[in-house]
Design a protein around this motif. Structure first.
Motif, PDB file in Angstrom:
ATOM      1  N   GLU A  59      -1.397  -2.710  -4.488  1.00 37.00           N
ATOM      2  CA  GLU A  59      -1.079  -3.764  -5.453  1.00 37.00           C
ATOM      3  C   GLU A  59      -0.648  -5.008  -4.700  1.00 37.00           C
ATOM      4  N   SER A  60      -0.843  -6.166  -5.349  1.00 40.28           N
ATOM      5  CA  SER A  60      -0.458  -7.421  -4.709  1.00 40.28           C
ATOM      6  C   SER A  60       1.059  -7.522  -4.656  1.00 40.28           C
ATOM      7  N   TRP A  61       1.547  -8.172  -3.638  1.00 42.07           N
ATOM      8  CA  TRP A  61       2.981  -8.236  -3.386  1.00 42.07           C
ATOM      9  C   TRP A  61       3.690  -9.147  -4.375  1.00 42.07           C
ATOM     10  N   LEU A  62       3.112 -10.294  -4.672  1.00 44.99           N
ATOM     11  CA  LEU A  62       3.817 -11.292  -5.468  1.00 44.99           C
ATOM     12  C   LEU A  62       3.745 -10.998  -6.969  1.00 44.99           C
ATOM     13  N   LEU A  63       2.552 -10.829  -7.504  1.00 46.90           N
ATOM     14  CA  LEU A  63       2.388 -10.638  -8.950  1.00 46.90           C
ATOM     15  C   LEU A  63       2.237  -9.175  -9.353  1.00 46.90           C
ATOM     16  N   ARG A  64       2.255  -8.282  -8.387  1.00 48.75           N
ATOM     17  CA  ARG A  64       2.127  -6.834  -8.637  1.00 48.75           C
ATOM     18  C   ARG A  64       0.840  -6.497  -9.384  1.00 48.75           C
ATOM     19  N   ARG A  65      -0.244  -7.248  -9.064  1.00 46.25           N
ATOM     20  CA  ARG A  65      -1.548  -6.942  -9.649  1.00 46.25           C
ATOM     21  C   ARG A  65      -2.105  -5.678  -9.021  1.00 46.25           C
ATOM     22  N   ARG A  66      -2.704  -4.827  -9.815  1.00 46.04           N
ATOM     23  CA  ARG A  66      -3.331  -3.605  -9.310  1.00 46.04           C
ATOM     24  C   ARG A  66      -4.620  -3.984  -8.594  1.00 46.04           C
ATOM     25  N   LEU A  67      -4.777  -3.546  -7.362  1.00 46.03           N
ATOM     26  CA  LEU A  67      -5.969  -3.814  -6.562  1.00 46.03           C
ATOM     27  C   LEU A  67      -6.785  -2.529  -6.474  1.00 46.03           C
ATOM     28  N   PRO A  68      -8.043  -2.612  -6.049  1.00 45.75           N
ATOM     29  CA  PRO A  68      -8.837  -1.387  -5.923  1.00 45.75           C
ATOM     30  C   PRO A  68      -8.148  -0.365  -5.017  1.00 45.75           C
ATOM     31  N   ASP A  69      -8.213   0.903  -5.430  1.00 46.70           N
ATOM     32  CA  ASP A  69      -7.683   1.986  -4.606  1.00 46.70           C
ATOM     33  C   ASP A  69      -8.621   2.197  -3.428  1.00 46.70           C
ATOM     34  N   ALA A  70      -8.199   3.030  -2.476  1.00 46.19           N
ATOM     35  CA  ALA A  70      -9.031   3.271  -1.299  1.00 46.19           C
ATOM     36  C   ALA A  70      -8.893   4.713  -0.837  1.00 46.19           C
TER      37      ALA A  70
ATOM     38  N   HIS B 146      -7.943  12.532   9.330  1.00 46.98           N
ATOM     39  CA  HIS B 146      -7.220  12.697   8.075  1.00 46.98           C
ATOM     40  C   HIS B 146      -7.881  11.813   7.028  1.00 46.98           C
ATOM     41  N   ALA B 147      -7.915  12.292   5.783  1.00 44.25           N
ATOM     42  CA  ALA B 147      -8.421  11.507   4.652  1.00 44.25           C
ATOM     43  C   ALA B 147      -7.280  11.354   3.661  1.00 44.25           C
ATOM     44  N   GLY B 148      -7.068  10.142   3.208  1.00 47.06           N
ATOM     45  CA  GLY B 148      -5.967   9.893   2.289  1.00 47.06           C
ATOM     46  C   GLY B 148      -6.348   8.955   1.163  1.00 47.06           C
ATOM     47  N   LEU B 149      -5.619   9.071   0.070  1.00 46.13           N
ATOM     48  CA  LEU B 149      -5.786   8.181  -1.069  1.00 46.13           C
ATOM     49  C   LEU B 149      -4.684   7.130  -1.016  1.00 46.13           C
ATOM     50  N   LEU B 150      -5.094   5.860  -1.059  1.00 43.12           N
ATOM     51  CA  LEU B 150      -4.160   4.748  -1.002  1.00 43.12           C
ATOM     52  C   LEU B 150      -4.195   3.982  -2.322  1.00 43.12           C
ATOM     53  N   HIS B 151      -3.018   3.755  -2.901  1.00 45.30           N
ATOM     54  CA  HIS B 151      -2.899   2.897  -4.077  1.00 45.30           C
ATOM     55  C   HIS B 151      -2.388   1.551  -3.592  1.00 45.30           C
TER      56      HIS B 151
ATOM     57  N   PHE C  60     -12.455   1.493  -4.150  1.00 44.84           N
ATOM     58  CA  PHE C  60     -13.102   1.853  -5.409  1.00 44.84           C
ATOM     59  C   PHE C  60     -12.184   1.551  -6.581  1.00 44.84           C
ATOM     60  N   GLU C  61     -12.801   1.396  -7.749  1.00 40.47           N
ATOM     61  CA  GLU C  61     -12.072   1.234  -9.000  1.00 40.47           C
ATOM     62  C   GLU C  61     -12.705   2.174 -10.019  1.00 40.47           C
TER      63      GLU C  61
ATOM     64  N   THR D 150       0.844  -1.195   0.000  1.00 41.97           N
ATOM     65  CA  THR D 150       0.000   0.000   0.000  1.00 41.97           C
ATOM     66  C   THR D 150       0.876   1.240   0.000  1.00 41.97           C
ATOM     67  N   GLU D 151       0.520   2.168  -0.854  1.00 41.78           N
ATOM     68  CA  GLU D 151       1.250   3.428  -0.964  1.00 41.78           C
ATOM     69  C   GLU D 151       0.278   4.578  -0.708  1.00 41.78           C
ATOM     70  N   VAL D 152       0.618   5.461   0.218  1.00 38.43           N
ATOM     71  CA  VAL D 152      -0.216   6.633   0.505  1.00 38.43           C
ATOM     72  C   VAL D 152       0.205   7.738  -0.454  1.00 38.43           C
ATOM     73  N   TRP D 153      -0.749   8.202  -1.269  1.00 32.70           N
ATOM     74  CA  TRP D 153      -0.412   9.202  -2.285  1.00 32.70           C
ATOM     75  C   TRP D 153      -0.672  10.624  -1.828  1.00 32.70           C
ATOM     76  N   ARG D 154      -1.703  10.842  -1.051  1.00 31.25           N
ATOM     77  CA  ARG D 154      -1.978  12.195  -0.572  1.00 31.25           C
ATOM     78  C   ARG D 154      -2.880  12.110   0.648  1.00 31.25           C
ATOM     79  N   VAL D 155      -2.661  13.027   1.594  1.00 32.61           N
ATOM     80  CA  VAL D 155      -3.467  13.074   2.818  1.00 32.61           C
ATOM     81  C   VAL D 155      -3.954  14.501   3.021  1.00 32.61           C
ATOM     82  N   GLU D 156      -5.229  14.636   3.346  1.00 35.09           N
ATOM     83  CA  GLU D 156      -5.844  15.921   3.686  1.00 35.09           C
ATOM     84  C   GLU D 156      -6.271  15.860   5.146  1.00 35.09           C
TER      85      GLU D 156
END
Length: 138
Positions: free
Chosen positions: A69-80, A62-67, A97-98, A42-48
């Motif tokens: 992805e799966s660890w092994l296959l690097r599949r993109r998972l729904p953002d949050a 605080h509200a933040g956008l999280l990107h 959400f997606e 999980t990567e935090v992209w921005r926090v308000e």
């Protein structure tokens, strides 16, 4: 001379090396699927941060956008969108959400009100998180 007797017939099947290889392969695939679905990067992209003009229960949220992805296959998972008391977004109330047809969504802004927070994305989408979902120890 006495007639030669043939050895007695064996009943039942003995598992050969093929069965062991198949079982080992199945276990490796099972572990891979488990690792790919349960281990998430999980990567935090921005926090308000909640403005001082809005108060919920004495805590600052605080509200933040999280990107994600799966660890092994690097599949993109729904953002949050995560809303919680910690600016590192380690714990809080997530809304997954997606959005198809766009690149990576970005959090433009967050609008805080007594009823909750509206997260505005650069795609034009808006996600509302009610205050009852993130206040009171959540």
């Amino acid at each position: 001379m006495s007639p030669e007797l043939s050895p007695p017939a064996r009943s039942g099947l003995r598992p050969g090396p093929g069965v062991a290889v198949a079982l080992l392969s199945f276990l490796i695939v099972l572990l891979g699927v488990f690792a790919d679905t349960r281990m998430v990067r999980t990567e935090v992209w921005r926090v308000e941060t909640q403005p001082a003009s809005v108060e919920y229960d004495g805590s600052t949220y605080h509200a933040g956008l999280l990107h994600r992805e799966s660890w092994l296959l690097r599949r993109r998972l729904p953002d949050a969108i995560m809303v919680g008391r910690y600016p590192d977004m380690g714990y809080g109330h997530p809304v997954y959400f997606e959005i198809t047809g766009t690149g990576d969504p970005a959090l433009d802004s967050a609008r805080w009100g007594p009823e909750g927070v509206w997260a505005h994305l650069d795609s034009g989408h808006e996600i509302f998180v009610p205050a009852s979902a993130f206040t009171g120890g959540r």
